[in-house]
Enzyme design. Structure first.
Site, PDB file in Angstrom:
ATOM      1  CB  CYS A   1      76.099  19.964 101.316  1.00 40.99           C
ATOM      2  SG  CYS A   1      76.444  18.691 100.093  1.00 40.99           S
TER       3      CYS A   1
ATOM      4  CD  GLU B   1      71.429  15.506  90.403  1.00 44.46           C
ATOM      5  OE1 GLU B   1      72.390  15.355  89.648  1.00 44.46           O
ATOM      6  OE2 GLU B   1      70.998  16.623  90.725  1.00 44.46           O
TER       7      GLU B   1
ATOM      8  CD  GLU C   1      73.404  18.400  97.748  1.00 44.85           C
ATOM      9  OE1 GLU C   1      73.160  18.730  98.930  1.00 44.85           O
ATOM     10  OE2 GLU C   1      74.531  18.437  97.248  1.00 44.85           O
TER      11      GLU C   1
ATOM     12  CG  ASN D   1      80.811  22.997  98.065  1.00 42.80           C
ATOM     13  OD1 ASN D   1      80.362  23.142  96.935  1.00 42.80           O
ATOM     14  ND2 ASN D   1      80.261  22.190  98.931  1.00 42.80           N
TER      15      ASN D   1
HETATM   16  O1  TXE Z   1      75.737  29.957  97.432  1.00 46.20           O
HETATM   17  P1  TXE Z   1      74.606  30.200  96.375  1.00 46.20           P
HETATM   18  P2  TXE Z   1      76.597  31.000  98.236  1.00 46.20           P
HETATM   19  C1  TXE Z   1      75.442  27.150 101.468  1.00 46.20           C
HETATM   20  C2  TXE Z   1      76.441  27.570 102.537  1.00 46.20           C
HETATM   21  C3  TXE Z   1      76.834  28.925 102.098  1.00 46.20           C
HETATM   22  C4  TXE Z   1      75.513  29.446 101.576  1.00 46.20           C
HETATM   23  C5  TXE Z   1      75.621  30.569 100.601  1.00 46.20           C
HETATM   24  O2  TXE Z   1      75.806  27.646 103.782  1.00 46.20           O
HETATM   25  O3  TXE Z   1      77.320  29.690 103.143  1.00 46.20           O
HETATM   26  O4  TXE Z   1      74.937  28.334 100.929  1.00 46.20           O
HETATM   27  O5  TXE Z   1      76.616  30.282  99.642  1.00 46.20           O
HETATM   28  C6  TXE Z   1      73.987  30.594  91.848  1.00 46.20           C
HETATM   29  N1  TXE Z   1      69.249  32.095  90.508  1.00 46.20           N
HETATM   30  N2  TXE Z   1      76.021  26.373 100.413  1.00 46.20           N
HETATM   31  O6  TXE Z   1      75.922  32.309  98.389  1.00 46.20           O
HETATM   32  O7  TXE Z   1      74.282  31.649  96.255  1.00 46.20           O
HETATM   33  C7  TXE Z   1      75.366  31.074  92.204  1.00 46.20           C
HETATM   34  O8  TXE Z   1      75.852  31.981  91.240  1.00 46.20           O
HETATM   35  C8  TXE Z   1      70.041  31.145  89.960  1.00 46.20           C
HETATM   36  C9  TXE Z   1      75.715  24.978 100.443  1.00 46.20           C
HETATM   37  O9  TXE Z   1      77.904  31.040  97.624  1.00 46.20           O
HETATM   38  O10 TXE Z   1      73.523  29.265  96.688  1.00 46.20           O
HETATM   39  C10 TXE Z   1      76.124  29.768  92.271  1.00 46.20           C
HETATM   40  O11 TXE Z   1      76.448  29.338  90.948  1.00 46.20           O
HETATM   41  N3  TXE Z   1      71.273  30.869  90.422  1.00 46.20           N
HETATM   42  C11 TXE Z   1      76.174  24.281  99.282  1.00 46.20           C
HETATM   43  C12 TXE Z   1      75.086  28.811  92.878  1.00 46.20           C
HETATM   44  O12 TXE Z   1      73.826  29.428  92.645  1.00 46.20           O
HETATM   45  C13 TXE Z   1      71.729  31.565  91.479  1.00 46.20           C
HETATM   46  C14 TXE Z   1      77.243  24.769  98.440  1.00 46.20           C
HETATM   47  C15 TXE Z   1      75.259  28.573  94.369  1.00 46.20           C
HETATM   48  O13 TXE Z   1      75.359  29.804  95.024  1.00 46.20           O
HETATM   49  C16 TXE Z   1      70.937  32.560  92.083  1.00 46.20           C
HETATM   50  C17 TXE Z   1      77.409  26.206  98.487  1.00 46.20           C
HETATM   51  C18 TXE Z   1      69.643  32.819  91.558  1.00 46.20           C
HETATM   52  N4  TXE Z   1      68.824  33.730  92.091  1.00 46.20           N
HETATM   53  C19 TXE Z   1      76.821  26.931  99.477  1.00 46.20           C
HETATM   54  N5  TXE Z   1      71.641  33.080  93.115  1.00 46.20           N
HETATM   55  C20 TXE Z   1      75.945  22.812  99.180  1.00 46.20           C
HETATM   56  N6  TXE Z   1      74.695  22.376  99.289  1.00 46.20           N
HETATM   57  O14 TXE Z   1      76.876  22.060  98.957  1.00 46.20           O
HETATM   58  C21 TXE Z   1      72.834  32.437  93.150  1.00 46.20           C
HETATM   59  N7  TXE Z   1      72.896  31.521  92.153  1.00 46.20           N
END
Ligand code: TXE
Length: 495
Positions: A294, A473, A260, A162
C-alpha cells in the site's frame, strides 16, 4: 541445495484447518473447501475451509473464554509470551518464508528477509513496548489522576494477501499484549502462515483460544466476524471498498476500528535531488513486492529541468530488475497474487495506452521457463506522456506499474500529489532541507519519507487520511487502539 519450485508443489494439495481453541478443525459444513493457488505456477497447493457463520461463532466463543483468563495476566507475563513467539518463529524462519513465498509468489529471499523478519520484529518490538510502557498521571492540588489501559475483549483482525504474516503480526502482537484475545481472518489467497502461527501459539504454551484462525471468503467469514457483537474492535488492512463495508458493519455496534486501505502514493523529485540515489530509491519504492504494498510509489512527479535525464536513468535501472523463479536468489520480482489481479493490471496498462501513454519498459507478461509459465506474471513497467488526471494516475493499480509526470513548480507538484482520493504516503526527493520540510507538511498523507522509503521505526504513527484509512497503529498508538483508557481520580484532601 534449495528445492525447485516444482518439488515444493505437493502432488495432492494439503488441507488446511481453521484453528479454534488451540485445535485444528475443519469447517462445520464439511463440504466446503476452497483452493489455495501458488501464483508462480498456477498450481493448487492446498485446500482451505470455506468457513461460515457457525465457524466464526465457535472461534469467537473460544476467544471469549480465553480472554477471561488472559486479561488477568500481568504485562511482564504477556511480554514473556510475545518474546517466546518471536523466538519460535525465528527457529522455523525458513519454513515460514517458504510458505509465504508459495502462497504469494514473491521471491523466497524477500519473504525471509522482509516478511518473516519483520513478523519476528513485530513480536519483539511489542515485547519491549509493554515492558517499558508508561501511562499518564495528572496531579491536581487535591487529587491524583492516573490512567490505566484495559483490554477490549475479543478483537477481529482482517488481513490482506500482500504481506500476510507481516501485517497480521503487526496487529496481533499489540492486541494480545493489551490483554485481548483474537480471531484472525487471513486473506483466502494467503492462508498458510497464519495457520503455522497457530501451531507456534500451542508450542509456546499460550492459552487455548487466545489466537484463533478462521479461513474463508471475506463476504462470508469476514462479515460474520465484523457483524458479531462479541467483537469489540476490528483492525482491517485491505482495499478501500472492502474497508467501507467493514466500517459500515462495525459502526452499527460502535466497534473500535482501525482501517488501513489503499494508496496512490506520489514521489516528488526536485531538480536539486541526488539523482543516482533517487533513482535507486524510487525503483525500490515502486517495485518491491511487485508493487503490491500500500506504501509503494506509483506516481513519480519529476521537475521538468531534470525530467529527461531522470526518466532515462529510471528506465535503465528498472530494466536491470530480474523477474522470475521465486526460489532464485537473483529474482527481484516474483509473481502477482493471482490471475484476476494480473488481468486488472493488464486492464490498467491498456487504459493508459488509450489515454495516450507511452510504455517505456515492461507493459506485458515476461518470457519465463516452462516451470512457471502458468503463473500470474507481469513485467516492471514505466509509462509516460499521460495527463495527471487519467485513470491509471488516479486509481490504485497495486502492481509493478508506475507513471511519470513532469512538473514545473513546487506548488504544482503539491497540487498533483494531493489530487487523488487517497492519502497514505508520499516521498520527497530533494537536498534542500527547507523545501523537504515545506513540501512534507503540505502532503495530505499520514506518512512522508524524505530521500528514503519504507524506513520504519515501529514507534511512529502509521496510517492514512482520506480514503486511505482511519486510525493509527505503531508504538503507543497500537497500545491505545487495542485498549480502553480509564482515568482514575483519587481524592487527596488537604489536611
Ligand atoms: O482485498 P480485500 P482484495 C487493494 C488493492 C487490491 C484491492 C482488492 O488495490 O487490488 O485492494 O484486493 C477480507 N467483510 N489492496 O480484493 O477484498 C478478505 O477476505 C470483511 C490494498 O484482495 O480488501 C481479506 O482477508 N472482510 C491493500 C481482506 O478483507 C472482508 C492490501 C482484504 O481483502 C470482506 C490488499 C467483507 N465484506 C489489497 N470482503 C493494502 N492496503 O495494503 C473481503 N474481506
Amino acid at each position: 541445495m534449495k528445492p525447485s519450485i516444482a518439488e515444493l508443489i505437493p502432488s495432492t494439495p494439503a488441507t488446511l484447518s481453521n484453528w479454534i481453541a488451540g485445535e485444528p478443525v475443519g469447517p462445520m459444513s464439511h463440504a466446503y473447501y476452497m483452493d489455495n493457488v501458488n501464483p508462480a505456477t498456477g498450481k493448487v497447493i492446498s485446500k482451505i475451509p470455506r468457513s461460515q457463520d457457525m465457524d466464526v461463532q465457535a472461534a469467537l466463543r473460544a476467544a471469549q473464554s480465553a480472554q477471561l483468563i488472559w486479561k488477568k495476566t500481568s504485562l511482564p507475563e504477556r511480554a514473556d509470551l510475545l518474546e517466546s513467539i518471536a523466538d519460535a518463529i525465528e527457529a522455523r524462519k525458513d519454513e515460514f518464508a517458504q510458505a509465504e513465498s508459495l502462497d504469494t509468489g514473491k521471491p523466497f529471499h524477500i519473504a525471509k528477509n522482509v516478511d518473516i523478519s519483520r513478523a519476528i520484529s513485530n513480536f519483539r518490538f511489542f515485547t519491549g513496548a509493554i515492558r517499558h510502557d508508561e501511562t499518564g498521571c495528572h496531579m491536581m492540588g487535591d487529587a491524583l489522576n492516573y490512567t490505566v489501559r484495559k483490554p477490549l475483549g475479543v478483537v477481529a483482525l482482517i488481513t490482506p494477501w500482500n504481506l500476510p504474516l507481516y501485517l497480521l503480526s503487526w496487529k496481533l502482537a499489540p492486541a494480545i499484549a493489551m490483554g485481548n484475545a483474537v480471531v484472525a481472518k487471513p486473506s483466502e489467497l494467503t492462508p498458510t502462515t497464519a495457520t503455522l502461527l497457530a501451531e507456534i501459539f500451542n508450542e509456546v504454551g499460550a492459552p487455548k483460544g487466545l489466537y484463533n484462525v478462521v479461513h474463508g471468503r471475506g463476504i462470508e467469514a469476514g462479515t460474520a466476524l465484523t457483524n458479531h457483537p462479541i467483537v469489540k474492535a476490528i483492525s482491517f488492512t485491505g482495499g478501500t471498498q472492502t474497508g467501507r463495508y467493514v466500517a459500515q458493519s462495525g459502526a452499527e455496534q460502535f466497534k473500535k476500528m482501525s482501517l488501513e486501505m489503499g494508496g496512490k502514493n506520489a514521489a516528488l523529485v526536485f531538480e536539486d535531488a541526488d539523482i543516482e540515489r533517487t533513482v535507486q530509491g524510487i525503483r525500490r519504492a515502486s517495485f518491491l513486492n511487485q508493487g503490491q504494498i500500500c506504501l509503494c510509489a506509483s506516481r513519480i512527479l519529476v521537475q521538468r529541468s531534470i525530467y529527461d535525464e531522470f526518466v532515462a536513468k529510471l528506465v535503465a535501472a528498472v530494466q536491470e530488475l530480474t523477474v522470475g523463479d521465486p526460489q532464485s536468489e537473483s529474482s527481484d520480482l516474483g509473481a502477482l497474487i493471482s490471475d484476476d489481479h494480473q488481468q486488472k493490471i493488464i486492464g490498467y496498462v491498456q487504459s493508459a495506452k488509450r489515454d495516450g501513454g507511452k510504455v517505456l519498459c515492461g507493459g506485458s507478461i515476461p518470457e519465463l521457463s516452462d516451470e512457471i509459465r502458468g503463473g500470474s506474471w507481469f513485467q516492471p513497467t514505466v509509462i509516460v506522456d499521460l495527463p495527471t488526471s487519467c485513470k491509471i494516475s488516479m486509481e490504485e493499480v497495486f502492481g509493478p506499474v508506475v507513471v511519470v509526470h513532469p512538473f514545473d513548480t513546487e506548488e504544482e507538484a503539491i497540487e498533483i500529489a494531493n489530487g487523488t482520493q487517497y492519502g497514505l504516503a508520499a516521498t520527497v526527493w530533494t537536498q534542500n532541507l527547507e523545501r523537504a520540510h515545506r513540501v512534507s507538511v503540505a502532503m495530505d498523507t499520514g506518512l512522508v519519507w524524505v530521500n528514503t522509503w519504507l524506513h520504519r521505526d515501529l514507534r511512529t504513527p502509521f496510517g492514512g487520511v482520506k480514503n486511505s484509512g482511519i486510525g493509527r497503529e505503531g508504538g503507543h498508538y497500537s497500545l491505545d487502539f487495542y485498549s480502553n483508557a480509564q482515568n482514575i481520580c483519587i481524592s487527596l484532601p488537604r489536611s
